[in-house]
Design a protein around this motif. Structure first.
Motif, PDB file in Angstrom:
ATOM      1  N   TYR A 122       0.866  -1.165   0.000  1.00 28.75           N
ATOM      2  CA  TYR A 122       0.000   0.000   0.000  1.00 28.75           C
ATOM      3  C   TYR A 122       0.905   1.217   0.000  1.00 28.75           C
ATOM      4  O   TYR A 122       2.090   1.139   0.321  1.00 28.75           O
ATOM      5  CB  TYR A 122      -0.930  -0.005   1.209  1.00 28.75           C
ATOM      6  CG  TYR A 122      -0.242  -0.251   2.523  1.00 28.75           C
ATOM      7  CD1 TYR A 122       0.362   0.801   3.219  1.00 28.75           C
ATOM      8  CD2 TYR A 122      -0.189  -1.537   3.066  1.00 28.75           C
ATOM      9  CE1 TYR A 122       1.001   0.573   4.419  1.00 28.75           C
ATOM     10  CE2 TYR A 122       0.459  -1.769   4.264  1.00 28.75           C
ATOM     11  CZ  TYR A 122       1.050  -0.700   4.945  1.00 28.75           C
ATOM     12  OH  TYR A 122       1.695  -0.927   6.135  1.00 28.75           O
ATOM     13  N   HIS A 123       0.327   2.349  -0.363  1.00 25.87           N
ATOM     14  CA  HIS A 123       1.119   3.555  -0.520  1.00 25.87           C
ATOM     15  C   HIS A 123       1.750   3.950   0.814  1.00 25.87           C
ATOM     16  O   HIS A 123       1.091   3.933   1.846  1.00 25.87           O
ATOM     17  CB  HIS A 123       0.238   4.691  -1.032  1.00 25.87           C
ATOM     18  CG  HIS A 123       1.029   5.917  -1.343  1.00 25.87           C
ATOM     19  ND1 HIS A 123       1.957   5.958  -2.359  1.00 25.87           N
ATOM     20  CD2 HIS A 123       1.058   7.129  -0.736  1.00 25.87           C
ATOM     21  CE1 HIS A 123       2.517   7.157  -2.379  1.00 25.87           C
ATOM     22  NE2 HIS A 123       1.997   7.889  -1.406  1.00 25.87           N
ATOM     23  N   GLY A 124       3.021   4.266   0.792  1.00 27.70           N
ATOM     24  CA  GLY A 124       3.668   4.716   2.015  1.00 27.70           C
ATOM     25  C   GLY A 124       4.279   3.581   2.826  1.00 27.70           C
ATOM     26  O   GLY A 124       4.963   3.816   3.813  1.00 27.70           O
ATOM     27  N   LYS A 125       4.040   2.355   2.421  1.00 28.48           N
ATOM     28  CA  LYS A 125       4.643   1.237   3.153  1.00 28.48           C
ATOM     29  C   LYS A 125       6.140   1.189   2.846  1.00 28.48           C
ATOM     30  O   LYS A 125       6.571   1.463   1.750  1.00 28.48           O
ATOM     31  CB  LYS A 125       4.010  -0.084   2.703  1.00 28.48           C
ATOM     32  CG  LYS A 125       4.663  -1.312   3.349  1.00 28.48           C
ATOM     33  CD  LYS A 125       3.870  -2.562   3.018  1.00 28.48           C
ATOM     34  CE  LYS A 125       4.663  -3.836   3.337  1.00 28.48           C
ATOM     35  NZ  LYS A 125       5.106  -3.935   4.739  1.00 28.48           N
ATOM     36  N   SER A 126       6.901   0.829   3.852  1.00 27.93           N
ATOM     37  CA  SER A 126       8.322   0.661   3.565  1.00 27.93           C
ATOM     38  C   SER A 126       8.792  -0.670   4.137  1.00 27.93           C
ATOM     39  O   SER A 126       8.126  -1.285   4.971  1.00 27.93           O
ATOM     40  CB  SER A 126       9.136   1.801   4.164  1.00 27.93           C
ATOM     41  OG  SER A 126       9.090   1.716   5.564  1.00 27.93           O
ATOM     42  N   GLY A 127       9.926  -1.108   3.688  1.00 30.49           N
ATOM     43  CA  GLY A 127      10.457  -2.362   4.184  1.00 30.49           C
ATOM     44  C   GLY A 127      11.900  -2.483   3.757  1.00 30.49           C
ATOM     45  O   GLY A 127      12.457  -1.580   3.124  1.00 30.49           O
ATOM     46  N   TYR A 128      12.502  -3.589   4.113  1.00 32.82           N
ATOM     47  CA  TYR A 128      13.893  -3.836   3.760  1.00 32.82           C
ATOM     48  C   TYR A 128      13.951  -5.044   2.849  1.00 32.82           C
ATOM     49  O   TYR A 128      13.391  -6.091   3.171  1.00 32.82           O
ATOM     50  CB  TYR A 128      14.712  -4.100   5.028  1.00 32.82           C
ATOM     51  CG  TYR A 128      14.828  -2.860   5.873  1.00 32.82           C
ATOM     52  CD1 TYR A 128      15.936  -2.033   5.760  1.00 32.82           C
ATOM     53  CD2 TYR A 128      13.811  -2.488   6.750  1.00 32.82           C
ATOM     54  CE1 TYR A 128      16.042  -0.867   6.510  1.00 32.82           C
ATOM     55  CE2 TYR A 128      13.897  -1.333   7.499  1.00 32.82           C
ATOM     56  CZ  TYR A 128      15.014  -0.519   7.382  1.00 32.82           C
ATOM     57  OH  TYR A 128      15.109   0.632   8.105  1.00 32.82           O
ATOM     58  N   ILE A 129      14.612  -4.872   1.724  1.00 35.09           N
ATOM     59  CA  ILE A 129      14.767  -5.992   0.806  1.00 35.09           C
ATOM     60  C   ILE A 129      16.186  -6.505   0.927  1.00 35.09           C
ATOM     61  O   ILE A 129      17.135  -5.720   0.919  1.00 35.09           O
ATOM     62  CB  ILE A 129      14.504  -5.550  -0.650  1.00 35.09           C
ATOM     63  CG1 ILE A 129      13.053  -5.083  -0.805  1.00 35.09           C
ATOM     64  CG2 ILE A 129      14.781  -6.708  -1.622  1.00 35.09           C
ATOM     65  CD1 ILE A 129      12.756  -4.480  -2.174  1.00 35.09           C
ATOM     66  N   VAL A 130      16.324  -7.805   1.068  1.00 35.69           N
ATOM     67  CA  VAL A 130      17.657  -8.402   1.010  1.00 35.69           C
ATOM     68  C   VAL A 130      17.809  -9.003  -0.384  1.00 35.69           C
ATOM     69  O   VAL A 130      17.031  -9.860  -0.798  1.00 35.69           O
ATOM     70  CB  VAL A 130      17.843  -9.495   2.083  1.00 35.69           C
ATOM     71  CG1 VAL A 130      19.221 -10.139   1.948  1.00 35.69           C
ATOM     72  CG2 VAL A 130      17.676  -8.903   3.478  1.00 35.69           C
ATOM     73  N   ILE A 131      18.803  -8.478  -1.115  1.00 34.87           N
ATOM     74  CA  ILE A 131      19.128  -9.044  -2.418  1.00 34.87           C
ATOM     75  C   ILE A 131      20.129 -10.171  -2.165  1.00 34.87           C
ATOM     76  O   ILE A 131      21.129  -9.966  -1.491  1.00 34.87           O
ATOM     77  CB  ILE A 131      19.776  -7.985  -3.331  1.00 34.87           C
ATOM     78  CG1 ILE A 131      18.830  -6.793  -3.526  1.00 34.87           C
ATOM     79  CG2 ILE A 131      20.150  -8.601  -4.685  1.00 34.87           C
ATOM     80  CD1 ILE A 131      19.446  -5.642  -4.306  1.00 34.87           C
ATOM     81  N   CYS A 132      19.838 -11.334  -2.684  1.00 29.58           N
ATOM     82  CA  CYS A 132      20.746 -12.467  -2.500  1.00 29.58           C
ATOM     83  C   CYS A 132      21.305 -12.916  -3.836  1.00 29.58           C
ATOM     84  O   CYS A 132      20.624 -12.829  -4.857  1.00 29.58           O
ATOM     85  CB  CYS A 132      20.001 -13.653  -1.876  1.00 29.58           C
ATOM     86  SG  CYS A 132      19.392 -13.312  -0.222  1.00 29.58           S
ATOM     87  N   LYS A 133      22.523 -13.401  -3.809  1.00 32.25           N
ATOM     88  CA  LYS A 133      23.044 -14.094  -4.979  1.00 32.25           C
ATOM     89  C   LYS A 133      22.547 -15.529  -4.897  1.00 32.25           C
ATOM     90  O   LYS A 133      22.512 -16.112  -3.820  1.00 32.25           O
ATOM     91  CB  LYS A 133      24.571 -14.077  -4.972  1.00 32.25           C
ATOM     92  CG  LYS A 133      25.135 -12.707  -5.233  1.00 32.25           C
ATOM     93  CD  LYS A 133      26.661 -12.725  -5.248  1.00 32.25           C
ATOM     94  CE  LYS A 133      27.188 -11.351  -5.607  1.00 32.25           C
ATOM     95  NZ  LYS A 133      28.658 -11.271  -5.508  1.00 32.25           N
ATOM     96  N   LEU A 134      22.185 -16.072  -6.023  1.00 29.93           N
ATOM     97  CA  LEU A 134      21.617 -17.418  -6.039  1.00 29.93           C
ATOM     98  C   LEU A 134      22.198 -18.202  -7.204  1.00 29.93           C
ATOM     99  O   LEU A 134      22.275 -17.697  -8.325  1.00 29.93           O
ATOM    100  CB  LEU A 134      20.090 -17.324  -6.205  1.00 29.93           C
ATOM    101  CG  LEU A 134      19.341 -18.625  -6.516  1.00 29.93           C
ATOM    102  CD1 LEU A 134      19.377 -19.588  -5.339  1.00 29.93           C
ATOM    103  CD2 LEU A 134      17.896 -18.339  -6.893  1.00 29.93           C
TER     104      LEU A 134
END
Length: 206
Positions: A122-134
């Protein structure tokens, strides 16, 4: 004044953003997300295990394509959770999904950077993305299993994906799109599943 660490973090942010943007499922996502900062996660143990995994599989006759490093994504609400995964690694029993394989024997990770959660953002939501090598290794296409007798890891393979139908994103719900774009990754040796599959290596938190 010259601040090398700022310089570095801005180029890291660019790297991270280009990885994310090249991994969107839906082209409209280009305008929908803003990324503020990137933290490089250099876990020497995980990096060396990723290499060891690649070497072992190369020795086992895997093709270059199967050994190619790609990216996959995890979403967390807070930074502590994101950092914890980067320290402990992605471990079994951490997923609420079970459609592609037994969550106690493998891990789930998202293929697309804009499809990281069963519910829409939803608009305004934030979070942390972990980019992984796979390193996907040998990938087996499995049909989705909604029963409680979970699909087990397939001997001789390293990853399950679902049968992808060419549904347009508008027709599939966010939840379906999320489930369909998961990798189920596992490492089984001598009949038992590794607590943390070596072929996933946390790379950047953004």
């Amino acid at each position: 004044g010259f601040h090398p660490e700022l310089e570095e973090s801005s180029s890291l942010l660019q790297t991270a953003v280009s990885v994310l943007q090249s991994s969107y499922l839906d082209s409209t996502s280009q305008d929908g997300f803003q990324y503020s900062q990137a933290i490089l996660v250099e876990n020497v143990v995980f990096l060396s295990e990723l290499r060891a995994f690649a070497q072992a599989k190369e020795a086992a006759g895997y093709s270059q394509e199967e050994l190619e490093e790609t990216f996959a994504f995890l979403l967390f609400d807070n930074e502590e959770e994101a950092r914890e995964v980067c320290q402990r690694g992605l471990r079994v029993n951490s997923s609420s999904i079970s459609t592609l394989g037994d969550p106690a024997q493998g891990v789930y990770i998202s293929k697309y950077a804009d499809c990281l959660h069963p519910r829409p953002w939803y608009h305004g939501k934030s979070g942390y993305i972990v980019i992984c090598k796979l390193i996907k290794g040998k990938v087996k296409v499995v049909s989705e299993n909604y029963t409680t007798s979970y699909t087990c890891p397939t001997p001789g393979y390293d990853c399950h994906v679902t049968l992808s139908r060419n549904d347009t994103p508008s027709k599939t719900s966010c939840c379906q799109a999320f489930q369909k774009s998961q990798y189920y990754v596992y490492e089984v040796s001598d009949g038992s599943a590794a607590e943390r599959p070596r072929q996933i290596c946390p790379y950047i938190i953004i």
